[in-house]
Design an enzyme around this catalytic site. Structure first.
Site, PDB file in Angstrom:
ATOM      1  N   ILE A  11      35.835  43.259  51.191  1.00 55.15           N
ATOM      2  CA  ILE A  11      35.647  43.751  52.562  1.00 55.15           C
ATOM      3  C   ILE A  11      34.212  43.513  53.051  1.00 55.15           C
ATOM      4  O   ILE A  11      33.982  43.305  54.245  1.00 55.15           O
ATOM      5  CB  ILE A  11      36.059  45.242  52.688  1.00 55.15           C
ATOM      6  CG1 ILE A  11      36.295  45.611  54.141  1.00 55.15           C
ATOM      7  CG2 ILE A  11      35.043  46.172  52.050  1.00 55.15           C
ATOM      8  CD1 ILE A  11      37.409  44.867  54.810  1.00 55.15           C
ATOM      9  N   SER A  33      24.626  44.798  44.334  1.00 60.53           N
ATOM     10  CA  SER A  33      25.919  44.443  43.767  1.00 60.53           C
ATOM     11  C   SER A  33      25.651  43.876  42.389  1.00 60.53           C
ATOM     12  O   SER A  33      24.641  43.209  42.181  1.00 60.53           O
ATOM     13  CB  SER A  33      26.598  43.389  44.663  1.00 60.53           C
ATOM     14  OG  SER A  33      27.990  43.496  44.624  1.00 60.53           O
ATOM     15  N   ARG A  34      26.565  44.145  41.449  1.00 60.26           N
ATOM     16  CA  ARG A  34      26.297  43.687  40.086  1.00 60.26           C
ATOM     17  C   ARG A  34      26.390  42.170  39.986  1.00 60.26           C
ATOM     18  O   ARG A  34      25.694  41.560  39.187  1.00 60.26           O
ATOM     19  CB  ARG A  34      27.266  44.365  39.120  1.00 60.26           C
ATOM     20  CG  ARG A  34      27.079  45.888  39.096  1.00 60.26           C
ATOM     21  CD  ARG A  34      28.260  46.581  38.496  1.00 60.26           C
ATOM     22  NE  ARG A  34      29.507  46.162  39.127  1.00 60.26           N
ATOM     23  CZ  ARG A  34      30.706  46.551  38.745  1.00 60.26           C
ATOM     24  NH1 ARG A  34      30.843  47.375  37.741  1.00 60.26           N
ATOM     25  NH2 ARG A  34      31.776  46.120  39.379  1.00 60.26           N
ATOM     26  N   LYS A  87      36.208  53.465  54.012  1.00 55.62           N
ATOM     27  CA  LYS A  87      37.355  54.353  53.802  1.00 55.62           C
ATOM     28  C   LYS A  87      38.021  53.988  52.491  1.00 55.62           C
ATOM     29  O   LYS A  87      37.939  52.822  52.098  1.00 55.62           O
ATOM     30  CB  LYS A  87      38.329  54.273  54.970  1.00 55.62           C
ATOM     31  CG  LYS A  87      38.815  52.865  55.361  1.00 55.62           C
ATOM     32  CD  LYS A  87      39.535  51.973  54.427  1.00 55.62           C
ATOM     33  CE  LYS A  87      40.763  52.491  53.761  1.00 55.62           C
ATOM     34  NZ  LYS A  87      41.470  51.355  53.017  1.00 55.62           N
ATOM     35  N   ASP A 165      45.788  53.550  49.794  1.00 59.03           N
ATOM     36  CA  ASP A 165      44.590  52.822  50.237  1.00 59.03           C
ATOM     37  C   ASP A 165      44.832  52.209  51.615  1.00 59.03           C
ATOM     38  O   ASP A 165      44.044  52.446  52.535  1.00 59.03           O
ATOM     39  CB  ASP A 165      44.160  51.772  49.203  1.00 59.03           C
ATOM     40  CG  ASP A 165      42.924  51.019  49.656  1.00 59.03           C
ATOM     41  OD1 ASP A 165      41.815  51.501  49.395  1.00 59.03           O
ATOM     42  OD2 ASP A 165      43.077  49.975  50.322  1.00 59.03           O
TER      43      ASP A 165
HETATM   44  P1  NAP Z   1      36.503  44.972  45.848  1.00 58.49           P
HETATM   45  O1  NAP Z   1      36.308  43.603  46.419  1.00 58.49           O
HETATM   46  O2  NAP Z   1      37.338  45.103  44.632  1.00 58.49           O
HETATM   47  O3  NAP Z   1      35.142  45.704  45.538  1.00 58.49           O
HETATM   48  C1  NAP Z   1      33.957  45.543  46.283  1.00 58.49           C
HETATM   49  C2  NAP Z   1      32.789  45.378  45.334  1.00 58.49           C
HETATM   50  O4  NAP Z   1      32.425  46.635  44.794  1.00 58.49           O
HETATM   51  C3  NAP Z   1      33.072  44.502  44.131  1.00 58.49           C
HETATM   52  O5  NAP Z   1      32.940  43.144  44.453  1.00 58.49           O
HETATM   53  C4  NAP Z   1      32.044  44.972  43.128  1.00 58.49           C
HETATM   54  O6  NAP Z   1      30.841  44.218  43.279  1.00 58.49           O
HETATM   55  C5  NAP Z   1      31.807  46.421  43.515  1.00 58.49           C
HETATM   56  N1  NAP Z   1      32.439  47.285  42.528  1.00 58.49           N
HETATM   57  C6  NAP Z   1      33.731  47.288  42.154  1.00 58.49           C
HETATM   58  N2  NAP Z   1      33.933  48.216  41.216  1.00 58.49           N
HETATM   59  C7  NAP Z   1      32.755  48.784  40.950  1.00 58.49           C
HETATM   60  C8  NAP Z   1      32.326  49.789  40.064  1.00 58.49           C
HETATM   61  N3  NAP Z   1      33.175  50.413  39.247  1.00 58.49           N
HETATM   62  N4  NAP Z   1      31.033  50.134  40.076  1.00 58.49           N
HETATM   63  C9  NAP Z   1      30.171  49.528  40.910  1.00 58.49           C
HETATM   64  N5  NAP Z   1      30.524  48.542  41.773  1.00 58.49           N
HETATM   65  C10 NAP Z   1      31.804  48.186  41.797  1.00 58.49           C
HETATM   66  O7  NAP Z   1      37.128  45.946  46.949  1.00 58.49           O
HETATM   67  P2  NAP Z   1      37.281  45.789  48.531  1.00 58.49           P
HETATM   68  O8  NAP Z   1      38.638  45.257  48.852  1.00 58.49           O
HETATM   69  O9  NAP Z   1      36.109  45.127  49.129  1.00 58.49           O
HETATM   70  O10 NAP Z   1      37.345  47.350  48.923  1.00 58.49           O
HETATM   71  C11 NAP Z   1      36.210  48.164  48.904  1.00 58.49           C
HETATM   72  C12 NAP Z   1      36.451  49.336  49.820  1.00 58.49           C
HETATM   73  O11 NAP Z   1      36.713  48.827  51.132  1.00 58.49           O
HETATM   74  C13 NAP Z   1      37.663  50.179  49.436  1.00 58.49           C
HETATM   75  O12 NAP Z   1      37.402  51.535  49.640  1.00 58.49           O
HETATM   76  C14 NAP Z   1      38.754  49.695  50.386  1.00 58.49           C
HETATM   77  O13 NAP Z   1      39.691  50.716  50.689  1.00 58.49           O
HETATM   78  C15 NAP Z   1      37.932  49.338  51.601  1.00 58.49           C
HETATM   79  N6  NAP Z   1      38.606  48.345  52.468  1.00 58.49           N
HETATM   80  C16 NAP Z   1      39.170  47.226  51.914  1.00 58.49           C
HETATM   81  C17 NAP Z   1      39.868  46.333  52.745  1.00 58.49           C
HETATM   82  C18 NAP Z   1      40.528  45.079  52.193  1.00 58.49           C
HETATM   83  O14 NAP Z   1      41.235  44.382  52.952  1.00 58.49           O
HETATM   84  N7  NAP Z   1      40.355  44.711  50.932  1.00 58.49           N
HETATM   85  C19 NAP Z   1      39.938  46.580  54.108  1.00 58.49           C
HETATM   86  C20 NAP Z   1      39.283  47.684  54.639  1.00 58.49           C
HETATM   87  C21 NAP Z   1      38.625  48.560  53.796  1.00 58.49           C
HETATM   88  P3  NAP Z   1      29.947  43.859  41.988  1.00 58.49           P
HETATM   89  O15 NAP Z   1      30.887  43.534  40.880  1.00 58.49           O
HETATM   90  O16 NAP Z   1      29.127  42.685  42.443  1.00 58.49           O
HETATM   91  O17 NAP Z   1      29.144  45.094  41.727  1.00 58.49           O
END
Ligand code: NAP
Length: 303
Positions: A11, A33-34, A87, A165
């Site tokens: 996101i 970010s890691r 969110k 989610d």
């Molecule tokens: P994601 O790509 O899986 O995670 C975002 C980043 O967070 C990862 O690239 C990782 O970066 C870091 N991360 C993941 N797990 C972690 C941990 N345990 N500790 C520390 N850093 C961690 O997820 P996403 O889809 O972007 O979603 C993130 C949030 O945005 C959620 O709450 C989701 O509900 C919301 N959201 C998502 C979407 C969608 O379409 N995907 C839409 C709207 C809102 P590093 O590995 O580089 O640290």
């Protein structure tokens, strides 16, 4: 104003980085970010180092999953920075109450965002409903988890919320547009036998309001809220972006800003006004569904 974006994943790349690049209010000054980075932006791998090295950055936007988010929010608030939360705002209600207290103690802004509330037709739908008597409402939120969360196992881990989610996006719209609040009365939750969170949920609320969330829908995706009133029918389609009145497309959508630019504009307003905005109503419904829901075990799920 300078912002650090934390959690450079799906996101962040899809929405936050473009919204910040176009924002008249914010400059993306650092990432935390890691492994993820953004070209041309100073990159940190831990929040403590960023907070120590960059006292000029007044706001931290947290785009990482809900379970790890609390520790990052706590660190940023304790360092006197404004905080914006993706969110759902956290893994539990209590941790968000703790963040509210921390933000108030440090005199900084805490903004729990609900991007779907910024969809183009949500404000007109709320205005149309404001003087109506609702007789029935139904949410259909059916999408393909493999398309929207490819390989993201955290959504099926404790605190990942599973189908809630995306479902919480629908609930964020519902709680915004209904003229009077409703509360959950019953729920059925379908858990894959090998997973910790539901892949489908059917909810029943007071006021003849029901919801059907499913993460197994391939082909066309459905994000609809259909409402019947004593003065006609209203439907919000495409995740709150299209308004229909009595089956006909309606004019009057807010075409000024897309969801994420609108969130960052709102955050700028809150910071300037010295206010916080944290509405936990959508998450209360999810917590209630997890509390009250009947558990049904279904097929294994693997990405
Ligand atoms: P994601 O790509 O899986 O995670 C975002 C980043 O967070 C990862 O690239 C990782 O970066 C870091 N991360 C993941 N797990 C972690 C941990 N345990 N500790 C520390 N850093 C961690 O997820 P996403 O889809 O972007 O979603 C993130 C949030 O945005 C959620 O709450 C989701 O509900 C919301 N959201 C998502 C979407 C969608 O379409 N995907 C839409 C709207 C809102 P590093 O590995 O580089 O640290």
């Amino acid at each position: 104003m300078k912002v650090a974006l934390v959690g450079i994943g799906k996101i962040a790349v899809d929405q936050h980085v473009p919204a910040l690049a176009a924002s008249p209010d914010w400059e993306l000054a650092a990432t935390v970010s890691r492994s993820g980075t953004v070209d041309g932006v100073e990159a940190f791998t831990d929040i403590a180092s960023m907070l120590a090295a960059r006292p000029d950055i007044g706001m931290v936007s947290l785009a990482l999953p809900p379970v790890p988010r609390y520790a990052y929010a706590q660190a940023a608030l304790r360092a006197g920075r404004h905080v914006m939360l993706e969110k759902p705002p956290g893994a539990t209600l209590a941790e968000i109450h703790a963040l509210q207290d921390l933000a108030a103690a440090h005199g900084v802004t805490l903004y729990a965002t609900w991007h779907s509330r910024m969809a183009h037709a949500v404000a007109p739908a709320k205005a149309w409903l404001s003087d109506k008597t609702i007789t029935r409402a139904h949410i259909t939120w059916r999408e393909d988890v493999r398309k929207w969360h490819p390989g993201q196992d955290w959504v099926f881990e404790p605190g990942g919320m599973g189908v809630f989610d995306p479902g919480i996006n629908a609930l964020s719209i519902l709680t915004e547009i209904l003229p009077a609040p409703v509360h959950l009365q019953a729920a059925e939750l379908e858990f894959p036998a090998n997973r910790q969170t539901p892949i489908a949920a059917r909810l029943t609320f007071t006021g003849n309001v029901t919801a059907d969330f499913d993460w197994r829908q391939t082909g066309p995706q459905t994000w609809d809220i259909e409402i019947e009133t004593t003065a006609g029918r209203m439907a919000l389609r495409m995740g709150g972006n299209v308004l229909e009145l009595d089956g006909q497309p309606s004019q009057g959508e807010n075409t000024i800003m897309d969801e994420y630019p609108a969130l960052y504009a709102r955050m700028a307003d809150l910071v300037v006004q010295g206010q916080s905005e944290v509405d936990l109503a959508p998450m209360v419904h999810v917590a209630d569904a997890m509390t009250l829901g009947k558990r049904i075990v279904t097929d294994h799920f693997n990405f």
